[in-house]
Scaffold this active site. Structure first.
Site, PDB file in Angstrom:
ATOM      1  N   ASP A 135      72.708  28.771   4.432  1.00  9.44           N
ATOM      2  CA  ASP A 135      74.129  28.496   4.239  1.00  9.44           C
ATOM      3  C   ASP A 135      74.818  28.390   5.598  1.00  9.44           C
ATOM      4  OD1 ASP A 135      76.520  28.165   2.962  1.00  9.44           O
ATOM      5  OD2 ASP A 135      76.813  30.283   2.497  1.00  9.44           O
ATOM      6  N   LYS A 163      64.663  36.873   9.820  1.00 11.77           N
ATOM      7  CA  LYS A 163      65.085  38.048  10.595  1.00 11.77           C
ATOM      8  C   LYS A 163      64.080  39.167  10.285  1.00 11.77           C
ATOM      9  CE  LYS A 163      68.130  40.112  13.259  1.00 11.77           C
ATOM     10  NZ  LYS A 163      68.525  39.681  14.617  1.00 11.77           N
ATOM     11  N   TYR A 168      72.274  35.831  -2.437  1.00 10.64           N
ATOM     12  CA  TYR A 168      72.997  35.069  -3.455  1.00 10.64           C
ATOM     13  C   TYR A 168      72.567  35.431  -4.871  1.00 10.64           C
ATOM     14  CZ  TYR A 168      75.295  32.216  -0.019  1.00 10.64           C
ATOM     15  OH  TYR A 168      76.094  31.782   1.003  1.00 10.64           O
ATOM     16  N   ASP A 191      69.202  34.478  14.729  1.00 13.38           N
ATOM     17  CA  ASP A 191      70.258  34.480  15.755  1.00 13.38           C
ATOM     18  C   ASP A 191      69.863  33.579  16.926  1.00 13.38           C
ATOM     19  OD1 ASP A 191      68.325  36.455  15.821  1.00 13.38           O
ATOM     20  OD2 ASP A 191      69.520  37.901  16.925  1.00 13.38           O
TER      21      ASP A 191
END
Ligand code: NAD
Length: 337
Positions: free
Chosen positions: A233, A172, A125, A209
């Site tokens: 988000d 991640k 972002y 995930d």
């Protein structure tokens, strides 16, 4: 005598309708607020030559508390997100989304009680993008130690103050070894510090995930979640789905001094101006605001009244399968107060 001075950004799309509904309900609960109304968004471009006039920042800096309706961000072109600009300019580094079950028939599980802490100022972002020739585009993800530490600190401090027992860092770092790796390193350091002072709070880690799958399968097992911007988000929308949809999910943006309260959902242009929008997500955001202002009794009674209306199921807006208007659900909540 007026008790609280609060900045109100009604926003655009459904923003003006739901902000007016929320202000009515707060007044009916007996809380005196002097709303300082300021304008932002696509609709004020012509008037001020910017979607985000300086008066918005001046008002929020002065009052330290704001209630904000959603603001449209045109896709692909036009101005950058006003929502992101407000968070960046005021250093509202923590986006916090409590996800509790208030409307039982719409929830995917009864025992969901999650709080998502999303880093709010950087990650993808940061908006650093460019074309590479005309066949490719590149986006740069920024992760700093400072912002990572700040958000994890905020999540732990919240866990301590609210008696929560588990903080999970979401990342991640198996693939993004430098950027998410750095976030995770900071998270581990903050956790190690809290292990000394608050050993009752457990810390663990999940790859994003896997986290999504776990939240769908076992949402009740998780407590406080903390993560970089983009994952926050996505996961907070996933969480909103678990408790019954965007029309029910509240949020707040916190810095060290300033707090801006807003719903998770956007400006819903498809139903704007039709008296169809569900004001409850913004209302639950206002409940968080009232608690922040020390108005606990009013906050509790508004939350209870709205929950009653939702659980009775007689006056529901279309997003929840009903036919009621914004006006009708507002009146029903006021009647329950
Ligand atoms: P959205 O949340 O506005 O709408 C998604 C769907 O949910 C639509 O069908 C809409 O009608 C419905 N919906 C959303 N809120 C609702 C409510 N309160 N009551 C009833 N139905 C509701 O998401 P979008 O369509 O992806 O985004 C529209 C615009 O909002 C975009 O410009 C986006 O950038 C902006 N946006 C702003 C914010 C913010 O101001 N913080 C957040 C998200 C999106």
């Amino acid at each position: 005598m007026t008790k609280h001075q609060v900045t109100m950004i009604a926003g655009d799309g459904i923003g003006p309708e739901i902000s007016a509904a929320v202000a009515r309900i707060i007044a009916a609960a007996g809380v005196e607020i002097a709303w300082e109304e300021v304008e932002a968004g696509a609709g004020v471009m012509a008037k001020y030559d910017t979607p985000l006039p300086e008066s918005v920042f001046a008002s929020i800096r002065k009052n330290k508390v704001a209630l904000k309706g959603p603001i449209t961000t045109p896709v692909g072109s036009g101005f950058r997100s006003v929502n992101v600009a407000i968070r960046k300019e005021l250093n509202l580094y923590a986006n916090v989304r409590p996800l509790q079950v208030h409307a039982h028939q719409f929830a995917r599980a009864e025992d969901i009680d999650l709080v998502v802490f999303r880093e709010n100022t950087e990650g993808l972002y940061a908006g650093i993008e460019h074309y590479v020739g005309d066949q490719a585009a590149e986006s740069i993800k920024i992760i700093t130690r400072k912002a990572s530490r700040q958000i994890v600190e905020k999540a732990f401090a919240y866990a301590v103050s609210e008696g929560r027992t588990r903080v999970t860092a979401v990342h991640k770092a198996n693939i993004l070894k430098y950027s998410d790796g750095l976030f995770l390193e900071e998270a581990r350091q903050v956790a190690a510090k809290y292990q000394q002072s608050n050993p009752e709070i457990k810390f663990d880690e999940r790859i994003v995930d896997n986290m999504c799958m776990q939240l769908v399968q076992y949402p009740g097992q998780y407590d406080v979640l903390v993560m970089p911007n983009l994952y926050g988000d996505i996961i907070s929308d996933l969480g909103a789905g678990l408790i019954g949809g965007l029309g029910l999910a509240p949020g707040m943006n916190l810095g060290d001094e300033i707090a801006v309260f807003e719903a998770v959902h956007g400006s819903a242009p498809d139903i704007a101006g039709q008296n169809k929008a569900n004001p409850v997500a913004l209302l639950f955001s206002a409940v968080l605001m009232l608690r922040h202002l020390g108005e606990k009794t009013a906050a509790d009674s508004i939350e209870k009244a709205a929950s009653k209306v939702l659980n009775k199921g007689e006056v529901l807006t279309a997003d929840l399968g009903g036919t009621a208007s914004t006006d009708q659900i507002t009146k029903a909540i006021i009647a329950e107060l």
